[in-house]
Design a protein around this motif. Structure first.
Motif, PDB file in Angstrom:
ATOM      1  N   GLU A   1     -12.181  10.935  -3.242  1.00 51.22           N
ATOM      2  CA  GLU A   1     -13.552  11.394  -3.013  1.00 51.22           C
ATOM      3  C   GLU A   1     -13.597  12.532  -1.996  1.00 51.22           C
ATOM      4  OE1 GLU A   1     -15.578   7.866  -1.880  1.00 51.22           O
ATOM      5  OE2 GLU A   1     -16.122   7.307  -3.940  1.00 51.22           O
ATOM      6  N   ALA A   2     -12.673  12.521  -1.072  1.00 51.78           N
ATOM      7  CA  ALA A   2     -12.668  13.553  -0.032  1.00 51.78           C
ATOM      8  C   ALA A   2     -12.402  14.941  -0.597  1.00 51.78           C
ATOM      9  CB  ALA A   2     -11.614  13.214   1.024  1.00 51.78           C
ATOM     10  N   VAL A   3     -11.788  15.007  -1.769  1.00 54.53           N
ATOM     11  CA  VAL A   3     -11.477  16.303  -2.389  1.00 54.53           C
ATOM     12  C   VAL A   3     -12.060  16.405  -3.794  1.00 54.53           C
ATOM     13  CG1 VAL A   3      -9.412  16.764  -1.020  1.00 54.53           C
ATOM     14  CG2 VAL A   3      -9.218  15.396  -3.099  1.00 54.53           C
TER      15      VAL A   3
ATOM     16  N   LYS B   1      -8.085  -3.541  -1.134  1.00 58.43           N
ATOM     17  CA  LYS B   1      -8.107  -2.651   0.024  1.00 58.43           C
ATOM     18  C   LYS B   1      -7.399  -1.330  -0.295  1.00 58.43           C
ATOM     19  CE  LYS B   1      -7.860  -6.379   3.481  1.00 58.43           C
ATOM     20  NZ  LYS B   1      -6.981  -6.955   4.535  1.00 58.43           N
ATOM     21  N   LEU B   2      -6.228  -1.432  -0.942  1.00 55.18           N
ATOM     22  CA  LEU B   2      -5.479  -0.233  -1.305  1.00 55.18           C
ATOM     23  C   LEU B   2      -6.292   0.631  -2.259  1.00 55.18           C
ATOM     24  CD1 LEU B   2      -2.857   1.463  -1.362  1.00 55.18           C
ATOM     25  CD2 LEU B   2      -2.069  -0.004  -3.230  1.00 55.18           C
ATOM     26  N   GLU B   3      -6.938   0.003  -3.209  1.00 55.83           N
ATOM     27  CA  GLU B   3      -7.722   0.755  -4.182  1.00 55.83           C
ATOM     28  C   GLU B   3      -8.876   1.488  -3.493  1.00 55.83           C
ATOM     29  OE1 GLU B   3      -8.736   0.007  -8.679  1.00 55.83           O
ATOM     30  OE2 GLU B   3      -9.818  -1.400  -7.407  1.00 55.83           O
ATOM     31  N   GLU B   4      -9.549   0.825  -2.585  1.00 58.40           N
ATOM     32  CA  GLU B   4     -10.623   1.483  -1.829  1.00 58.40           C
ATOM     33  C   GLU B   4     -10.079   2.690  -1.070  1.00 58.40           C
ATOM     34  OE1 GLU B   4     -12.371  -1.392   0.720  1.00 58.40           O
ATOM     35  OE2 GLU B   4     -13.208  -2.610  -0.908  1.00 58.40           O
ATOM     36  N   HIS B   5      -8.898   2.535  -0.498  1.00 62.07           N
ATOM     37  CA  HIS B   5      -8.273   3.638   0.251  1.00 62.07           C
ATOM     38  C   HIS B   5      -7.964   4.809  -0.680  1.00 62.07           C
ATOM     39  CE1 HIS B   5      -5.813   5.411   3.487  1.00 62.07           C
ATOM     40  NE2 HIS B   5      -4.967   5.736   2.527  1.00 62.07           N
ATOM     41  N   GLU B   6      -7.392   4.522  -1.865  1.00 62.46           N
ATOM     42  CA  GLU B   6      -7.040   5.588  -2.806  1.00 62.46           C
ATOM     43  C   GLU B   6      -8.283   6.296  -3.328  1.00 62.46           C
ATOM     44  OE1 GLU B   6      -2.791   4.012  -4.618  1.00 62.46           O
ATOM     45  OE2 GLU B   6      -4.635   3.542  -5.714  1.00 62.46           O
TER      46      GLU B   6
ATOM     47  N   VAL C   1      -1.519   6.392  -3.495  1.00 61.44           N
ATOM     48  CA  VAL C   1      -0.567   6.285  -2.395  1.00 61.44           C
ATOM     49  C   VAL C   1       0.792   5.977  -3.011  1.00 61.44           C
ATOM     50  CG1 VAL C   1       0.083   4.970  -0.343  1.00 61.44           C
ATOM     51  CG2 VAL C   1      -2.325   5.510  -0.778  1.00 61.44           C
ATOM     52  N   VAL C   2       1.827   6.675  -2.579  1.00 60.05           N
ATOM     53  CA  VAL C   2       3.131   6.533  -3.209  1.00 60.05           C
ATOM     54  C   VAL C   2       4.124   5.691  -2.403  1.00 60.05           C
ATOM     55  CG1 VAL C   2       5.132   7.771  -4.124  1.00 60.05           C
ATOM     56  CG2 VAL C   2       2.839   8.689  -4.473  1.00 60.05           C
ATOM     57  N   PRO C   3       4.328   5.943  -1.101  1.00 57.09           N
ATOM     58  CA  PRO C   3       5.379   5.188  -0.391  1.00 57.09           C
ATOM     59  C   PRO C   3       5.093   3.686  -0.372  1.00 57.09           C
ATOM     60  CG  PRO C   3       4.700   7.124   0.864  1.00 57.09           C
ATOM     61  CD  PRO C   3       3.711   6.969  -0.239  1.00 57.09           C
ATOM     62  N   ARG C   4       6.113   2.911  -0.652  1.00 57.35           N
ATOM     63  CA  ARG C   4       5.959   1.454  -0.696  1.00 57.35           C
ATOM     64  C   ARG C   4       5.484   0.908   0.650  1.00 57.35           C
ATOM     65  NH1 ARG C   4       8.019  -3.013  -3.715  1.00 57.35           N
ATOM     66  NH2 ARG C   4       8.906  -1.534  -5.210  1.00 57.35           N
ATOM     67  N   ASP C   5       6.105   1.362   1.743  1.00 61.63           N
ATOM     68  CA  ASP C   5       5.726   0.807   3.042  1.00 61.63           C
ATOM     69  C   ASP C   5       4.279   1.118   3.387  1.00 61.63           C
ATOM     70  OD1 ASP C   5       6.178   3.504   3.402  1.00 61.63           O
ATOM     71  OD2 ASP C   5       7.462   3.295   5.171  1.00 61.63           O
ATOM     72  N   GLU C   6       3.800   2.281   2.966  1.00 57.00           N
ATOM     73  CA  GLU C   6       2.402   2.627   3.229  1.00 57.00           C
ATOM     74  C   GLU C   6       1.465   1.760   2.387  1.00 57.00           C
ATOM     75  OE1 GLU C   6      -0.529   6.569   3.090  1.00 57.00           O
ATOM     76  OE2 GLU C   6       1.657   6.806   2.947  1.00 57.00           O
ATOM     77  N   MET C   7       1.811   1.530   1.130  1.00 58.15           N
ATOM     78  CA  MET C   7       1.002   0.650   0.280  1.00 58.15           C
ATOM     79  C   MET C   7       0.914  -0.746   0.869  1.00 58.15           C
ATOM     80  SD  MET C   7       1.601   1.472  -3.740  1.00 58.15           S
ATOM     81  CE  MET C   7       3.353   1.563  -3.761  1.00 58.15           C
TER      82      MET C   7
ATOM     83  N   GLU D   1       1.426  -1.642   3.992  1.00 57.57           N
ATOM     84  CA  GLU D   1       0.709  -1.642   5.265  1.00 57.57           C
ATOM     85  C   GLU D   1      -0.798  -1.646   5.033  1.00 57.57           C
ATOM     86  OE1 GLU D   1       0.250   1.099   9.315  1.00 57.57           O
ATOM     87  OE2 GLU D   1       1.711   1.643   7.768  1.00 57.57           O
ATOM     88  N   ILE D   2      -1.267  -0.832   4.109  1.00 62.69           N
ATOM     89  CA  ILE D   2      -2.712  -0.779   3.813  1.00 62.69           C
ATOM     90  C   ILE D   2      -3.172  -2.111   3.218  1.00 62.69           C
ATOM     91  CG2 ILE D   2      -4.460   0.321   2.363  1.00 62.69           C
ATOM     92  CD1 ILE D   2      -2.705   2.901   2.570  1.00 62.69           C
ATOM     93  N   SER D   3      -2.380  -2.659   2.326  1.00 58.19           N
ATOM     94  CA  SER D   3      -2.759  -3.914   1.656  1.00 58.19           C
ATOM     95  C   SER D   3      -2.802  -5.089   2.617  1.00 58.19           C
ATOM     96  CB  SER D   3      -1.761  -4.229   0.525  1.00 58.19           C
ATOM     97  OG  SER D   3      -1.786  -3.217  -0.465  1.00 58.19           O
ATOM     98  N   ARG D   4      -1.927  -5.090   3.618  1.00 58.77           N
ATOM     99  CA  ARG D   4      -1.815  -6.232   4.532  1.00 58.77           C
ATOM    100  C   ARG D   4      -2.622  -6.024   5.818  1.00 58.77           C
ATOM    101  NH1 ARG D   4       2.328  -9.902   3.925  1.00 58.77           N
ATOM    102  NH2 ARG D   4       2.651 -10.016   6.207  1.00 58.77           N
ATOM    103  N   ALA D   5      -3.333  -4.903   5.907  1.00 58.41           N
ATOM    104  CA  ALA D   5      -4.079  -4.624   7.137  1.00 58.41           C
ATOM    105  C   ALA D   5      -5.121  -5.710   7.390  1.00 58.41           C
ATOM    106  CB  ALA D   5      -4.752  -3.268   7.035  1.00 58.41           C
TER     107      ALA D   5
END
Length: 450
Positions: free
Chosen positions: A429-431, A419-424, A438-444, A446-450
């Motif tokens: 791709e957007a740019v 999931k995190l890889e798809e997000h990254e 993604v750098v912040p641990r809590d954000e990683m 959160e995305i992984s556990r969504a």
């Protein structure tokens, strides 16, 4: 063994993943849990390889195939020594393989090494690779136009190249936005790489050395002073194709005229750093002792010293492993004492069910390819010990999940990493880029556990 073997691997870098792969391909019925303190797998492939080295990152494709195996699970964001210890693991596993690598900088004990503007390469590498546990901003000095890099391994080349190339050149890579902004603030024009010995003794690989000149904005200048080849050097050249290729590349750089590029990487031989010079607590220079080859490929000091006006120093003299809770540790080698991969105690006796592989086993030497053969040797010993292993009290796979949940740990999984890889990738791709980390641990998490 008639029952299923349960094995934990601590460390999800190449060493740990190779060990898991080899074990699943054996004739033993086995399930494996790979546990890492980072929320993501791949260790130094994700956080130790420079972002402009996509070819090395191709190794991740093979590692992904291993981690998608039904018999292997990944638990990230779980810190061995804090979240669980060896006696906890022994409740769930027959054996534990430690593959924690080497993350810290080796010390360089010279005066001035702790001045402001003196850095360890590990912290710099983790910063530009977007590791969550280092500060978001790098303290580039806007006056630091001349910089020294101490050490002639591939990490030293990576550091020199990242300092010399422009930030805009890195926009084709996966660097996070904070790293791009930081590199824009880097004022370095001249990056000086210092080797204590001669050209046949450097630890560069030929590919890494050639890639120094791939930027049109960087000239690579090899200085003739100290470019010596004694009999020991000639023996090394005759005995190793890689050494010969490295010396050939260096000789080509030596003969090449600079193009007048805005940035330069200088390579100096037979210069032993002896002091970082400072004023008002800041780096203002580097003092080296001129050395000479002694005929064996080693060097001796000449008593002649030279001062170099640099405003920052990056030491890339090697990595060091961390002490692991519940295991013996050799501070001299920064490794866990072992006999071929079996952990041994202070009396030289094997510690039942405990094994090591990779840099925590043998020190931070060798390339990624060496890690695979090293893991194979450790697994061979584990399989030889299989009838001696003590059965765990709770061998069912779900017991580990219950333990981690009971501790309130926000662990990540292989599915979560995908999931995190798809997000990254979507961020990139957007740019028009391949990926943005993604750098912040809590954000990683959160995305992984969504």
């Amino acid at each position: 063994m008639t029952r299923q073997l349960r094995v934990a691997v601590i460390g999800a870098g190449p060493a740990g993943i190779y060990a898991a792969d080899i074990l699943t391909k054996s004739e033993v019925d086995v399930t494996i849990d790979i546990i890492d303190r980072d929320p993501t797998p791949f260790g130094l492939i994700r956080y130790g390889v420079a972002p402009d080295h996509p070819r090395i990152k191709e190794i991740i494709k093979a590692l992904k195939r291993v981690l998608s195996h039904d018999g292997i699970r990944f638990f990230g964001n779980v810190n061995y020594g804090a979240d669980l210890k060896l006696d906890h693991l022994q409740q769930f596993y027959d054996a534990v393989i430690f593959a924690t690598g080497a993350r810290a900088d080796r010390d360089l004990d010279i005066p001035g090494i702790n001045l402001k503007g003196s850095f360890g390469s590990a912290d710099f590498v983790y910063w530009y690779d977007g590791h969550p546990d280092v500060p978001r901003d790098w303290p580039f000095d806007p006056a630091a136009e001349s910089v020294a890099v101490l050490g002639v391994g591939n990490v030293g080349l990576d550091v020199a190249r990242m300092l010399a190339k422009t930030a805009d050149e890195q926009l084709v890579t996966e660097i996070p936005d904070n790293v791009y902004r930081g590199l824009k603030a880097n004022a370095a024009k001249d990056v000086h790489v210092f080797a204590r010995r001669g050209p046949a003794q450097v630890k560069f690989t030929p590919m890494e050395l050639r890639e120094l000149s791939h930027s049109p904005n960087v000239d690579v200048i090899v200085h003739p002073e100290g470019f010596e080849l004694d009999e020991g050097s000639m023996e090394a050249i005759r005995g190793s194709k890689s050494v010969k290729l490295v010396v050939d590349v260096l000789q080509n750089y030596l003969a090449k005229e600079p193009t007048g590029a805005d940035h330069r990487i200088h390579i100096h031989f037979c210069q032993n750093p002896v002091e970082v010079l400072g004023e008002d607590g800041k780096v203002i220079g580097l003092r080296t002792e001129v050395t000479e080859l002694d005929g064996t490929g080693n060097v001796r000091g000449t008593g002649e010293f030279k001062d170099w006006p640099v405003q920052a120093v990056y030491r890339a003299v090697g990595y060091r492993s961390d002490n692991l809770a519940g295991l013996p540790f050799d501070n001299g080698t920064a490794t866990v004492p072992n006999d071929g991969g079996r952990v041994i105690d202070i009396d030289g006796e094997p510690l039942p069910g405990a094994y090591v592989t990779g840099w925590i086993k043998r020190g931070p030497v060798g390339l990624i390819g060496h890690t695979k053969s090293d893991a194979a040797h450790t697994i061979e010993l584990l399989l030889a010990d299989i009838d001696k292993l003590v059965a765990p009290e709770q061998p069912e796979r779900e017991a580990v999940d219950r333990y981690l949940d009971g501790r309130g740990l926000e662990y990540t999984t292989w599915d979560g990493f995908e999931k995190l890889e798809e997000h990254e990738i979507a961020l990139g791709e957007a740019v028009g880029r391949p990926r943005i980390k993604v750098v912040p641990r809590d954000e990683m998490v959160e995305i992984s556990r969504a």
